[in-house]
Design a protein around this motif. Structure first.
Motif, PDB file in Angstrom:
ATOM      1  N   ALA A  25       1.962   2.271  -3.387  1.00  0.00           N
ATOM      2  CA  ALA A  25       0.926   2.846  -4.254  1.00  0.00           C
ATOM      3  C   ALA A  25       1.013   4.365  -4.332  1.00  0.00           C
ATOM      4  O   ALA A  25       0.733   4.945  -5.387  1.00  0.00           O
ATOM      5  CB  ALA A  25      -0.459   2.429  -3.757  1.00  0.00           C
ATOM      6  N   ILE A  26       1.415   5.005  -3.258  1.00  0.00           N
ATOM      7  CA  ILE A  26       1.389   6.484  -3.241  1.00  0.00           C
ATOM      8  C   ILE A  26       2.358   7.074  -4.266  1.00  0.00           C
ATOM      9  O   ILE A  26       1.931   7.853  -5.123  1.00  0.00           O
ATOM     10  CB  ILE A  26       1.627   7.034  -1.826  1.00  0.00           C
ATOM     11  CG1 ILE A  26       0.563   6.494  -0.872  1.00  0.00           C
ATOM     12  CG2 ILE A  26       1.613   8.567  -1.842  1.00  0.00           C
ATOM     13  CD1 ILE A  26       0.821   6.804   0.585  1.00  0.00           C
ATOM     14  N   TYR A  28       0.837  -1.205   0.000  1.00  0.00           N
ATOM     15  CA  TYR A  28       0.000   0.000   0.000  1.00  0.00           C
ATOM     16  C   TYR A  28       0.872   1.255   0.000  1.00  0.00           C
ATOM     17  O   TYR A  28       0.536   2.252  -0.647  1.00  0.00           O
ATOM     18  CB  TYR A  28      -0.931   0.020   1.206  1.00  0.00           C
ATOM     19  CG  TYR A  28      -2.081  -0.948   1.146  1.00  0.00           C
ATOM     20  CD1 TYR A  28      -2.602  -1.422  -0.055  1.00  0.00           C
ATOM     21  CD2 TYR A  28      -2.682  -1.397   2.319  1.00  0.00           C
ATOM     22  CE1 TYR A  28      -3.668  -2.298  -0.097  1.00  0.00           C
ATOM     23  CE2 TYR A  28      -3.766  -2.279   2.290  1.00  0.00           C
ATOM     24  CZ  TYR A  28      -4.249  -2.717   1.078  1.00  0.00           C
ATOM     25  OH  TYR A  28      -5.305  -3.579   1.056  1.00  0.00           O
ATOM     26  N   PRO A  50      -2.599  12.408  -0.103  1.00  0.00           N
ATOM     27  CA  PRO A  50      -2.469  11.098  -0.738  1.00  0.00           C
ATOM     28  C   PRO A  50      -2.376   9.943   0.270  1.00  0.00           C
ATOM     29  O   PRO A  50      -2.951   8.879   0.054  1.00  0.00           O
ATOM     30  CB  PRO A  50      -1.178  11.221  -1.557  1.00  0.00           C
ATOM     31  CG  PRO A  50      -1.072  12.683  -1.857  1.00  0.00           C
ATOM     32  CD  PRO A  50      -1.600  13.366  -0.614  1.00  0.00           C
ATOM     33  N   LEU A  80       3.649   5.615  -6.764  1.00  0.00           N
ATOM     34  CA  LEU A  80       3.273   5.120  -8.093  1.00  0.00           C
ATOM     35  C   LEU A  80       2.108   5.915  -8.676  1.00  0.00           C
ATOM     36  O   LEU A  80       2.048   6.139  -9.886  1.00  0.00           O
ATOM     37  CB  LEU A  80       2.924   3.632  -8.029  1.00  0.00           C
ATOM     38  CG  LEU A  80       4.107   2.690  -7.804  1.00  0.00           C
ATOM     39  CD1 LEU A  80       3.620   1.256  -7.570  1.00  0.00           C
ATOM     40  CD2 LEU A  80       5.089   2.751  -8.967  1.00  0.00           C
ATOM     41  N   ILE A  81       1.192   6.356  -7.824  1.00  0.00           N
ATOM     42  CA  ILE A  81       0.028   7.118  -8.291  1.00  0.00           C
ATOM     43  C   ILE A  81       0.325   8.616  -8.354  1.00  0.00           C
ATOM     44  O   ILE A  81       0.028   9.278  -9.347  1.00  0.00           O
ATOM     45  CB  ILE A  81      -1.194   6.854  -7.384  1.00  0.00           C
ATOM     46  CG1 ILE A  81      -1.627   5.389  -7.497  1.00  0.00           C
ATOM     47  CG2 ILE A  81      -2.348   7.799  -7.725  1.00  0.00           C
ATOM     48  CD1 ILE A  81      -2.643   4.947  -6.450  1.00  0.00           C
ATOM     49  N   TRP A  82       0.923   9.177  -7.290  1.00  0.00           N
ATOM     50  CA  TRP A  82       1.138  10.620  -7.207  1.00  0.00           C
ATOM     51  C   TRP A  82       2.521  11.049  -7.660  1.00  0.00           C
ATOM     52  O   TRP A  82       2.818  12.234  -7.692  1.00  0.00           O
ATOM     53  CB  TRP A  82       0.873  11.116  -5.791  1.00  0.00           C
ATOM     54  CG  TRP A  82      -0.583  11.290  -5.509  1.00  0.00           C
ATOM     55  CD1 TRP A  82      -1.328  12.403  -5.771  1.00  0.00           C
ATOM     56  CD2 TRP A  82      -1.479  10.331  -4.943  1.00  0.00           C
ATOM     57  NE1 TRP A  82      -2.636  12.182  -5.406  1.00  0.00           N
ATOM     58  CE2 TRP A  82      -2.760  10.914  -4.886  1.00  0.00           C
ATOM     59  CE3 TRP A  82      -1.347   9.032  -4.479  1.00  0.00           C
ATOM     60  CZ2 TRP A  82      -3.869  10.264  -4.399  1.00  0.00           C
ATOM     61  CZ3 TRP A  82      -2.459   8.370  -3.980  1.00  0.00           C
ATOM     62  CH2 TRP A  82      -3.703   8.990  -3.948  1.00  0.00           C
ATOM     63  N   VAL A 129      -5.104   6.832   0.434  1.00  0.00           N
ATOM     64  CA  VAL A 129      -4.731   5.411   0.372  1.00  0.00           C
ATOM     65  C   VAL A 129      -5.165   4.696   1.646  1.00  0.00           C
ATOM     66  O   VAL A 129      -5.708   3.590   1.593  1.00  0.00           O
ATOM     67  CB  VAL A 129      -3.217   5.251   0.102  1.00  0.00           C
ATOM     68  CG1 VAL A 129      -2.769   3.808   0.315  1.00  0.00           C
ATOM     69  CG2 VAL A 129      -2.888   5.705  -1.314  1.00  0.00           C
TER      70      VAL A 129
END
Length: 159
Positions: A83-84, A80, A100, A86-88, A104
């Motif tokens: 993910a941050i 998890y 962010p 990778l997304i932002w 998440v």
């Protein structure tokens, strides 16, 4: 390599904060501590093709289920955390912001409500538990704390 290192640091910090929160709430409520051995049992049964149970307490025990539960719990926290950025974007690792991390943290309750809870015999979003709305509220609060932990972990990492 930076993403992996950052994810391990941030995810481990966030999951540890999540766990400390869980222990605090359990003590305040006079309830038992969270049972990651049952999650380990659930994950252990997945290796044998069984993904749903009526009641994890009555499912066949799995060797090392406690260790499996704790390891998978922290591994998921690390995933998890990955993910941050990778997304932002990776820039978030240099200048982490709360938004962010909170998003998440809150979104991840969905895995608990729609995968883990029904898979372990508790129904969608704990609908088969004695107090579903209490379980949902406590779960959501824990994931907000996890989101705050992601941000704290990122602040530590960015130092």
């Amino acid at each position: 390599m930076e993403l992996l290192t950052a994810s391990v640091v941030i995810g481990t910090v966030a999951t540890a904060i999540f766990d400390l929160w869980g222990l605090l709430i359990a003590r305040l409520r006079g309830a038992p501590a969270p049972r990651w051995d049952m999650a380990g049992r659930w994950f252990g049964h997945m290796a044998h093709g069984r993904f749903r149970h009526r009641d994890m307490d009555h499912a066949h025990p799995i060797p090392a289920e406690s260790a499996i539960g704790w390891a998978v719990h922290y591994l998921i926290g690390i995933l998890y955390a990955a993910a941050i950025p990778l997304i932002w974007g990776r820039g978030w690792l240099d200048a982490p912001t709360f938004g962010p991390a909170l998003i998440v943290g809150v979104v991840t309750i969905g895995a608990g409500w729609f995968l883990m809870s029904p898979g372990m015999g508790n129904g969608i979003a704990a609908s088969k538990t004695p107090a579903p709305w209490v379980a949902r509220g406590l779960g959501l609060a824990a994931h907000v704390v996890f989101g705050a932990g992601l941000w704290i972990g990122a602040l530590i990492y960015s130092m």
